[in-house]
Design a protein around this motif. Structure first.
Motif, mmCIF file in Angstrom:
data_model
loop_
_atom_site.group_PDB
_atom_site.id
_atom_site.type_symbol
_atom_site.label_atom_id
_atom_site.label_comp_id
_atom_site.label_asym_id
_atom_site.label_seq_id
_atom_site.Cartn_x
_atom_site.Cartn_y
_atom_site.Cartn_z
ATOM 1 N N PHE A 278 37.473 31.454 42.979
ATOM 2 C CA PHE A 278 38.157 31.964 41.788
ATOM 3 C C PHE A 278 38.759 30.845 40.942
ATOM 4 O O PHE A 278 38.847 30.958 39.732
ATOM 5 N N VAL A 279 39.188 29.761 41.584
ATOM 6 C CA VAL A 279 39.790 28.658 40.845
ATOM 7 C C VAL A 279 38.722 27.808 40.157
ATOM 8 O O VAL A 279 38.940 27.296 39.061
ATOM 9 N N SER A 280 37.543 27.668 40.759
ATOM 10 C CA SER A 280 36.584 26.679 40.285
ATOM 11 C C SER A 280 35.402 27.224 39.483
ATOM 12 O O SER A 280 34.599 26.436 39.001
ATOM 13 N N THR A 281 35.255 28.536 39.350
ATOM 14 C CA THR A 281 34.093 29.055 38.622
ATOM 15 C C THR A 281 34.520 29.904 37.428
ATOM 16 O O THR A 281 35.636 30.412 37.368
ATOM 17 N N GLN A 282 33.607 30.053 36.502
ATOM 18 C CA GLN A 282 33.819 30.937 35.353
ATOM 19 C C GLN A 282 33.383 32.348 35.735
ATOM 20 O O GLN A 282 32.403 32.525 36.452
ATOM 21 N N PRO A 283 34.082 33.364 35.233
ATOM 22 C CA PRO A 283 33.668 34.733 35.556
ATOM 23 C C PRO A 283 32.341 35.073 34.881
ATOM 24 O O PRO A 283 32.110 34.684 33.737
ATOM 25 N N PRO A 284 31.459 35.795 35.575
ATOM 26 C CA PRO A 284 30.176 36.142 34.967
ATOM 27 C C PRO A 284 30.326 37.121 33.804
ATOM 28 O O PRO A 284 29.575 37.054 32.839
ATOM 29 N N LEU A 285 31.274 38.032 33.886
ATOM 30 C CA LEU A 285 31.535 38.994 32.812
ATOM 31 C C LEU A 285 33.000 38.873 32.417
ATOM 32 O O LEU A 285 33.875 39.497 33.014
ATOM 33 N N THR A 286 33.287 38.086 31.402
ATOM 34 C CA THR A 286 34.676 37.894 31.000
ATOM 35 C C THR A 286 35.277 39.154 30.384
ATOM 36 O O THR A 286 36.489 39.319 30.371
ATOM 37 N N SER A 287 34.435 40.043 29.897
ATOM 38 C CA SER A 287 34.961 41.289 29.334
ATOM 39 C C SER A 287 35.352 42.282 30.431
ATOM 40 O O SER A 287 36.093 43.222 30.177
ATOM 41 N N PHE A 288 34.874 42.072 31.637
ATOM 42 C CA PHE A 288 35.138 42.991 32.736
ATOM 43 C C PHE A 288 36.304 42.528 33.611
ATOM 44 O O PHE A 288 37.221 43.285 33.903
ATOM 45 N N LEU A 289 36.286 41.290 34.061
ATOM 46 C CA LEU A 289 37.328 40.752 34.928
ATOM 47 C C LEU A 289 37.562 39.280 34.588
ATOM 48 O O LEU A 289 37.009 38.388 35.222
ATOM 49 N N PRO A 290 38.412 39.008 33.586
ATOM 50 C CA PRO A 290 38.646 37.614 33.177
ATOM 51 C C PRO A 290 39.658 36.908 34.082
ATOM 52 O O PRO A 290 40.825 36.766 33.738
ATOM 53 N N TYR A 291 39.208 36.455 35.246
ATOM 54 C CA TYR A 291 40.147 35.857 36.185
ATOM 55 C C TYR A 291 40.504 34.419 35.831
ATOM 56 O O TYR A 291 41.248 33.778 36.567
ATOM 57 N N THR A 292 40.008 33.902 34.720
ATOM 58 C CA THR A 292 40.465 32.595 34.246
ATOM 59 C C THR A 292 41.598 32.744 33.235
ATOM 60 O O THR A 292 42.044 31.753 32.660
ATOM 61 N N PHE A 293 42.050 33.966 33.019
ATOM 62 C CA PHE A 293 43.227 34.235 32.203
ATOM 63 C C PHE A 293 44.397 33.461 32.815
ATOM 64 O O PHE A 293 44.491 33.331 34.035
ATOM 65 N N ARG A 294 45.300 32.915 32.000
ATOM 66 C CA ARG A 294 46.317 31.971 32.478
ATOM 67 C C ARG A 294 47.116 32.499 33.667
ATOM 68 O O ARG A 294 47.261 31.815 34.679
ATOM 69 N N GLY A 295 47.660 33.698 33.586
ATOM 70 C CA GLY A 295 48.473 34.224 34.692
ATOM 71 C C GLY A 295 47.667 34.413 35.960
ATOM 72 O O GLY A 295 48.110 34.056 37.057
#
Length: 136
Positions: free
Chosen positions: A13-30
């Motif tokens: 989760f820390v090192s990859t980009q989410p495949p679907l940013t519209s579905f689960l944007p886990y690179t969001f700051r919080g």
């Protein structure tokens, strides 16, 4: 074993980009901050667990009795050191769940929010229920 799985999951989760940013944007700051905290606690728990295994693997029971449990303070510190991997892993799991919770509420998809809310509520009853059962 669970600590290694938690460590690798947090690292993904820390090192990859989410495949679907519209579905689960886990690179969001919080969400990213809590995922990083989860990774650091899993890494710390793994290091502490390995230290405990190496120390207890290299010593005998007489040394443990004479040195590690010689005083009440040393006994408390030893017990805390032995229990810290489990505590750190629990904190890591809570941080990763919080990161995914934040990431699931970010895209404003009502059906994802409903599923996540039901999932969190299915786990939220456990600590109060355990406390109620543990108190006589």
């Amino acid at each position: 074993m669970l600590c290694l799985q938690m460590l690798t999951t947090s690292a993904v989760f820390v090192s990859t980009q989410p495949p679907l940013t519209s579905f689960l944007p886990y690179t969001f700051r919080g969400a990213y901050i809590f995922a990083f905290l989860s990774f650091t606690h899993a890494l710390g728990g793994l290091m502490c667990g390995l230290a405990v295994l190496n120390i207890y693997g290299a010593c005998d029971r007489i040394w443990v009795k004479d040195v590690l449990t010689a005083s009440r303070f040393r006994l408390c510190c030893t017990l805390r050191f032995v229990g810290w991997p489990c505590i750190s892993l629990t904190i890591s799991i809570m941080f990763l769940m919080l990161a995914l919770l934040i990431a699931s509420y970010a895209p404003e998809l009502w059906w994802v929010q409903c599923l996540i809310t039901v999932e969190v509520l299915s786990w939220a009853w456990l600590p109060p229920f355990f406390t109620w059962c543990a108190i006589s």
